[in-house]
Structures are given as C-alpha cells and as structure tokens.
Motif scaffolding. Structure first.
Motif, PDB file in Angstrom:
ATOM      1  N   TYR A  32       0.850  -1.182   0.000  1.00 52.76           N
ATOM      2  CA  TYR A  32       0.000   0.000   0.000  1.00 52.76           C
ATOM      3  C   TYR A  32       0.886   1.231   0.000  1.00 52.76           C
ATOM      4  CZ  TYR A  32      -3.176   3.680   1.531  1.00 52.76           C
ATOM      5  OH  TYR A  32      -3.893   4.851   1.618  1.00 52.76           O
ATOM      6  N   VAL A  33       0.544   2.174  -0.840  1.00 50.16           N
ATOM      7  CA  VAL A  33       1.175   3.479  -0.820  1.00 50.16           C
ATOM      8  C   VAL A  33       0.062   4.512  -0.903  1.00 50.16           C
ATOM      9  CG1 VAL A  33       1.574   3.530  -3.318  1.00 50.16           C
ATOM     10  CG2 VAL A  33       2.945   4.986  -1.827  1.00 50.16           C
ATOM     11  N   ILE A  48      -8.063   3.658   7.758  1.00 47.36           N
ATOM     12  CA  ILE A  48      -7.369   2.925   6.695  1.00 47.36           C
ATOM     13  C   ILE A  48      -6.533   1.802   7.296  1.00 47.36           C
ATOM     14  CG2 ILE A  48      -5.564   3.135   4.921  1.00 47.36           C
ATOM     15  CD1 ILE A  48      -6.795   5.921   4.285  1.00 47.36           C
ATOM     16  N   ILE A  49      -5.870   2.074   8.408  1.00 49.29           N
ATOM     17  CA  ILE A  49      -5.081   1.026   9.063  1.00 49.29           C
ATOM     18  C   ILE A  49      -5.985  -0.126   9.499  1.00 49.29           C
ATOM     19  CG2 ILE A  49      -3.707   0.433  11.098  1.00 49.29           C
ATOM     20  CD1 ILE A  49      -2.413   3.164  10.895  1.00 49.29           C
ATOM     21  N   THR A  50      -7.142   0.186  10.038  1.00 50.08           N
ATOM     22  CA  THR A  50      -8.078  -0.859  10.464  1.00 50.08           C
ATOM     23  C   THR A  50      -8.472  -1.741   9.281  1.00 50.08           C
ATOM     24  OG1 THR A  50      -8.914   0.522  12.262  1.00 50.08           O
ATOM     25  CG2 THR A  50     -10.333  -1.289  11.531  1.00 50.08           C
ATOM     26  N   ALA A  51      -8.795  -1.115   8.153  1.00 56.41           N
ATOM     27  CA  ALA A  51      -9.174  -1.885   6.963  1.00 56.41           C
ATOM     28  C   ALA A  51      -7.992  -2.693   6.434  1.00 56.41           C
ATOM     29  CB  ALA A  51      -9.705  -0.945   5.883  1.00 56.41           C
ATOM     30  N   MET A  52      -6.814  -2.079   6.380  1.00 59.65           N
ATOM     31  CA  MET A  52      -5.628  -2.801   5.908  1.00 59.65           C
ATOM     32  C   MET A  52      -5.278  -3.949   6.850  1.00 59.65           C
ATOM     33  SD  MET A  52      -2.948  -0.072   4.253  1.00 59.65           S
ATOM     34  CE  MET A  52      -2.610   0.758   5.786  1.00 59.65           C
ATOM     35  N   ALA A  53      -5.411  -3.725   8.147  1.00 51.95           N
ATOM     36  CA  ALA A  53      -5.083  -4.764   9.116  1.00 51.95           C
ATOM     37  C   ALA A  53      -5.940  -6.006   8.890  1.00 51.95           C
ATOM     38  CB  ALA A  53      -5.258  -4.236  10.542  1.00 51.95           C
ATOM     39  N   GLU A  54      -7.217  -5.801   8.587  1.00 56.82           N
ATOM     40  CA  GLU A  54      -8.086  -6.950   8.305  1.00 56.82           C
ATOM     41  C   GLU A  54      -7.629  -7.669   7.040  1.00 56.82           C
ATOM     42  OE1 GLU A  54     -11.155  -9.731   8.734  1.00 56.82           O
ATOM     43  OE2 GLU A  54     -10.124  -8.408  10.139  1.00 56.82           O
ATOM     44  N   SER A 108       1.728  -7.558  14.235  1.00 58.58           N
ATOM     45  CA  SER A 108       2.154  -6.578  15.227  1.00 58.58           C
ATOM     46  C   SER A 108       3.107  -5.552  14.612  1.00 58.58           C
ATOM     47  CB  SER A 108       2.823  -7.309  16.393  1.00 58.58           C
ATOM     48  OG  SER A 108       3.366  -6.418  17.313  1.00 58.58           O
ATOM     49  N   SER A 109       4.080  -6.026  13.841  1.00 56.19           N
ATOM     50  CA  SER A 109       5.040  -5.117  13.210  1.00 56.19           C
ATOM     51  C   SER A 109       4.371  -4.255  12.146  1.00 56.19           C
ATOM     52  CB  SER A 109       6.206  -5.901  12.604  1.00 56.19           C
ATOM     53  OG  SER A 109       7.001  -6.445  13.628  1.00 56.19           O
ATOM     54  N   PHE A 110       3.425  -4.833  11.415  1.00 52.25           N
ATOM     55  CA  PHE A 110       2.676  -4.058  10.421  1.00 52.25           C
ATOM     56  C   PHE A 110       1.952  -2.891  11.095  1.00 52.25           C
ATOM     57  CE2 PHE A 110      -1.568  -3.210   8.795  1.00 52.25           C
ATOM     58  CZ  PHE A 110      -1.256  -2.636   7.576  1.00 52.25           C
ATOM     59  N   VAL A 111       1.256  -3.166  12.188  1.00 54.51           N
ATOM     60  CA  VAL A 111       0.510  -2.124  12.892  1.00 54.51           C
ATOM     61  C   VAL A 111       1.473  -1.047  13.408  1.00 54.51           C
ATOM     62  CG1 VAL A 111      -0.925  -1.629  14.917  1.00 54.51           C
ATOM     63  CG2 VAL A 111      -1.466  -3.566  13.433  1.00 54.51           C
ATOM     64  N   GLU A 112       2.614  -1.446  13.960  1.00 54.34           N
ATOM     65  CA  GLU A 112       3.578  -0.464  14.469  1.00 54.34           C
ATOM     66  C   GLU A 112       4.108   0.419  13.344  1.00 54.34           C
ATOM     67  OE1 GLU A 112       4.052   0.386  17.435  1.00 54.34           O
ATOM     68  OE2 GLU A 112       3.170  -1.300  18.493  1.00 54.34           O
ATOM     69  N   GLY A 169       2.690   7.594   3.310  1.00 58.97           N
ATOM     70  CA  GLY A 169       3.779   6.631   3.433  1.00 58.97           C
ATOM     71  C   GLY A 169       3.444   5.391   2.636  1.00 58.97           C
ATOM     72  N   SER A 170       4.262   4.372   2.817  1.00 55.43           N
ATOM     73  CA  SER A 170       4.009   3.094   2.148  1.00 55.43           C
ATOM     74  C   SER A 170       4.449   1.954   3.053  1.00 55.43           C
ATOM     75  CB  SER A 170       4.738   3.013   0.807  1.00 55.43           C
ATOM     76  OG  SER A 170       6.140   3.036   1.002  1.00 55.43           O
ATOM     77  N   VAL A 171       3.815   0.805   2.835  1.00 59.00           N
ATOM     78  CA  VAL A 171       4.163  -0.400   3.581  1.00 59.00           C
ATOM     79  C   VAL A 171       4.051  -1.587   2.631  1.00 59.00           C
ATOM     80  CG1 VAL A 171       1.829  -0.809   4.485  1.00 59.00           C
ATOM     81  CG2 VAL A 171       3.794  -1.670   5.737  1.00 59.00           C
ATOM     82  N   CYS A 172       4.961  -2.529   2.803  1.00 63.01           N
ATOM     83  CA  CYS A 172       5.006  -3.703   1.933  1.00 63.01           C
ATOM     84  C   CYS A 172       5.329  -4.925   2.785  1.00 63.01           C
ATOM     85  CB  CYS A 172       6.100  -3.496   0.875  1.00 63.01           C
ATOM     86  SG  CYS A 172       6.372  -4.900  -0.212  1.00 63.01           S
TER      87      CYS A 172
END
Length: 189
Positions: free
Chosen positions: A26-27, A34-40, A61-65, A91-94
């Motif tokens: 996600y970028v 958005i974090i809640t939706a991505m976390a699911e 856990s690391s994704f959420v942090e 930001g972005s996360v992969c």
C-alpha cells in the motif's frame, strides 16, 4: 491514449510484485480507519499464505507499528501538523517473502530532518542489543512514562525489534525538500 499502455504498466508492476513475492503493498495516505481496513486484509492474507500462528502474530504486530509510525511521524500530511487525532499522513508499507523464505516488512515515509537523528540513535541502539536486552527494555518501557518526543508509548521500534529474526534495517535519504528526509525501515520475521 492507447488502452494497452495502462494494461502493460499494470502487468509489468504485477509481474514484478509476483517475482519479489509481495503479498501486500500500500502506498498513499494512512489514517486510523485505513489502518483498520488494511489490518483486516493483512490478517486474512497472512492466514491464506500458510504462515504459522506465531509468525502471523509477529508480522501483524510489526505491520501495525509501522503504520502507526507513519501516521504519527510522516512529514507529508493532509491534516495540520499539530492535529493529534484523525491524522492523515503519507507513506508506504510492503509485506513479502524473501528468497530464504523469511517474511519481510518494509515501510517508507518522509520525516523532518530534525527527527532523523533521534530515530537513527534509537535504531542503532536496538541493532546492538540482544533479544533478552530488547525484552527487558520493552518491559521497562511499559512501566515508564511516555517519552516527551513520542506520540505513542515509545514501544514501536522495541516491538518490531522483539518480533524480528534479524536486526532492524533502516536508511535515511535526502529529498529535494531541505527540511525533509525519506525514512526507510525493514524488519525480517
């Protein structure tokens, strides 16, 4: 515009993601919703990937942090800097799998140059600590006051370092904006 152009770009990107074994990317702007939706989505994707329960927990856990750090510290914000609730920051996360079969998480976001030295110091300290030292520092931090420069409990990097199978990797890169630098963080689980 030739419609094949978009298809070709998408196919090229998708093929590269498949080759690099990316399972989530996600970028864009991050918010709590958005974090809640991505976390699911991440939780379901990790279940489907066949990752063992303890690995899924550490990845999640690391994704959420990482996502929380983007919300709290990214210098690219849609909301005013002083706003401490309902923030929207870029930001972005992969999440992917490396050639050795280990999961990795990457994140990137712009930060103020002033924050870079503080982050570098914290991360360098974590890189040389043993797992037992990280766990002890984590327990101490749970009982301590929230650090003055922290928007959370100050546990994010400790959580990622505790859950990682290798030391956290990080880098800072200059940007065209003199007041910002790009912060890159990687954890392997």
């Amino acid at each position: 515009m030739d419609p094949r152009f978009a298809y070709d770009q998408y196919r090229e990107f998708s093929e590269l993601a498949r080759q690099k074994k990316v399972i989530f990317f996600y970028v864009g702007y991050f918010s709590q919703n958005i974090i809640t939706a991505m976390a699911e989505a991440v939780r379901l994707r990790l279940e489907q990937s066949g990752a063992a329960g303890p690995i899924r927990r550490r990845l999640f856990s690391s994704f959420v942090e990482m996502a929380q750090n983007i919300i709290h510290y990214s210098a690219d914000a849609l909301t005013p800097k002083e706003q401490s609730h309902d923030e929207m920051r870029h930001g972005s996360v992969c999440i992917g799998v490396d050639d050795g079969g280990h999961y990795f998480l990457l994140c990137a976001n712009p930060i103020s140059v002033d924050l870079a030295d503080t982050l570098r110091e914290r991360l360098e300290t974590l890189r040389v600590m043993t797992l037992d030292e990280i766990k002890a520092h984590y327990r101490e931090s749970l009982r301590a006051e929230t650090p003055e420069d922290s928007k959370g409990a100050g546990l994010g990097f400790l959580t990622m370092a505790r859950d990682a199978s290798e030391p956290l990797e990080f880098e800072f890169r200059n940007t065209e904006d003199a007041g910002m630098t790009m912060f890159f963080l990687k954890t392997t689980i």
